[in-house]
Design a protein around this motif. Structure first.
Motif, PDB file in Angstrom:
ATOM      1  N   GLU A  58     -20.217  29.701  -2.525  1.00  5.90           N
ATOM      2  CA  GLU A  58     -19.894  29.050  -3.790  1.00  5.90           C
ATOM      3  C   GLU A  58     -20.193  29.977  -4.966  1.00  5.90           C
ATOM      4  O   GLU A  58     -19.406  30.064  -5.920  1.00  5.90           O
ATOM      5  CB  GLU A  58     -20.693  27.756  -3.926  1.00  5.90           C
ATOM      6  N   ALA A  59     -21.344  30.654  -4.907  1.00  3.52           N
ATOM      7  CA  ALA A  59     -21.718  31.569  -5.988  1.00  3.52           C
ATOM      8  C   ALA A  59     -20.746  32.736  -6.076  1.00  3.52           C
ATOM      9  O   ALA A  59     -20.343  33.156  -7.170  1.00  3.52           O
ATOM     10  CB  ALA A  59     -23.146  32.066  -5.770  1.00  3.52           C
ATOM     11  N   ARG A  60     -20.349  33.250  -4.923  1.00  2.00           N
ATOM     12  CA  ARG A  60     -19.438  34.404  -4.895  1.00  2.00           C
ATOM     13  C   ARG A  60     -18.093  34.062  -5.514  1.00  2.00           C
ATOM     14  O   ARG A  60     -17.506  34.866  -6.260  1.00  2.00           O
ATOM     15  CB  ARG A  60     -19.256  34.881  -3.459  1.00  2.00           C
ATOM     16  N   TYR A  61     -17.584  32.865  -5.199  1.00  2.00           N
ATOM     17  CA  TYR A  61     -16.263  32.470  -5.683  1.00  2.00           C
ATOM     18  C   TYR A  61     -16.328  31.574  -6.921  1.00  2.00           C
ATOM     19  O   TYR A  61     -15.300  31.090  -7.382  1.00  2.00           O
ATOM     20  CB  TYR A  61     -15.483  31.772  -4.566  1.00  2.00           C
ATOM     21  N   LEU A 100     -11.476  30.046   1.020  1.00  2.00           N
ATOM     22  CA  LEU A 100     -11.746  30.561  -0.322  1.00  2.00           C
ATOM     23  C   LEU A 100     -10.898  31.784  -0.645  1.00  2.00           C
ATOM     24  O   LEU A 100     -10.474  31.970  -1.789  1.00  2.00           O
ATOM     25  CB  LEU A 100     -13.234  30.868  -0.462  1.00  2.00           C
ATOM     26  N   GLN A 101     -10.621  32.617   0.366  1.00  2.00           N
ATOM     27  CA  GLN A 101      -9.743  33.767   0.143  1.00  2.00           C
ATOM     28  C   GLN A 101      -8.315  33.308  -0.158  1.00  2.00           C
ATOM     29  O   GLN A 101      -7.646  33.844  -1.050  1.00  2.00           O
ATOM     30  CB  GLN A 101      -9.764  34.677   1.362  1.00  2.00           C
ATOM     31  N   THR A 102      -7.837  32.313   0.601  1.00  2.00           N
ATOM     32  CA  THR A 102      -6.486  31.775   0.376  1.00  2.00           C
ATOM     33  C   THR A 102      -6.397  31.164  -1.012  1.00  2.00           C
ATOM     34  O   THR A 102      -5.425  31.395  -1.747  1.00  2.00           O
ATOM     35  CB  THR A 102      -6.144  30.713   1.435  1.00  2.00           C
ATOM     36  N   LYS A 103      -7.408  30.381  -1.378  1.00  2.00           N
ATOM     37  CA  LYS A 103      -7.420  29.756  -2.697  1.00  2.00           C
ATOM     38  C   LYS A 103      -7.397  30.806  -3.801  1.00  2.00           C
ATOM     39  O   LYS A 103      -6.624  30.685  -4.767  1.00  2.00           O
ATOM     40  CB  LYS A 103      -8.660  28.870  -2.849  1.00  2.00           C
TER      41      LYS A 103
END
Length: 214
Positions: A58-61, A100-103
């Motif tokens: 969550e922090a990374r993205y 998260l990568q797709t988003k």
């Protein structure tokens, strides 16, 4: 009299809460059912994320996941991405990192590859995919309908976004019912659960117009 009313109100509230099966309980039941009835699918599920791992992602993205999505990834971190084993509705369950990568990729395409304003929305979380560019997404904001955390279908080559379920709990109740009530002889590789979902009959297009499905 007021105390008596409050007592019965609390009693009714407790009964209602106990009658509602939580997402965590549904997932626990589904785990046991898949191991006994569909071991290939059970084997494709990855170990769960820890709460700390989810917080780091969550922090990374720079995102805060809805509670139901966190619960889902505390159960299993999607399926093994090296193969394709259908989970439900001809879709596989994405690991959190791939979600998260797709988003992030789709968010970056808004206004460029995605010219229509609402073709993709930054609030959407693509949990399930068919390997061909289509996704089942959780919509935390309830775009157009106002129903936060609804599940809808995103098609890469079609403007319509059918509402699949009002939330993940409803969706996984249908998944559990499908695997519980469908014999292995009657299952195919697509695992379509539509007959076990409440029928919303609602879709909307990228302009935001909601209309009944024909």
């Amino acid at each position: 009299m007021a105390k008596l009313f409050a007592f019965f109100a609390a009693l009714l509230g407790a009964s209602s809460a106990s009658a509602q099966t939580s997402l965590a309980e549904l997932l626990s039941e589904l785990d046991m059912l898949l191991k006994s009835k569909h071991p290939e699918l059970a084997a494709s599920l990855r170990p769960p994320q820890s709460a700390e791992q989810i917080e780091r992602m969550e922090a990374r993205y720079q995102i805060v996941l809805p509670d139901e999505v966190r619960t889902l990834y505390l159960w299993h971190d999607g399926q093994d991405p090296t193969g394709f084993t259908t989970f439900a509705n001809n879709m596989a369950f994405q690991p959190l990192s791939e979600l998260l990568q797709t988003k992030a990729e789709f968010d970056s395409m808004i206004g460029y590859d995605f010219h229509l304003k609402n073709w993709w929305h930054q609030a959407w979380l693509p949990l399930f995919h068919n390997g061909g560019g289509d996704y089942l997404v959780v919509d935390p904001q309830g775009i157009h309908t106002g129903d936060a955390n609804q599940l809808l279908a995103f098609y890469h080559d079609d403007k319509y976004r059918p509402i699949i379920a009002k939330d993940l709990t409803t969706f996984f109740k249908a998944v559990l019912d499908y695997y519980d009530k469908t014999s292995t002889e009657d299952m195919d590789e697509f695992h379509i659960i539509d007959d076990f979902l409440p029928n919303s009959n609602l879709s909307f297009d990228a302009s935001g117009k909601a209309e009944p499905l024909q």
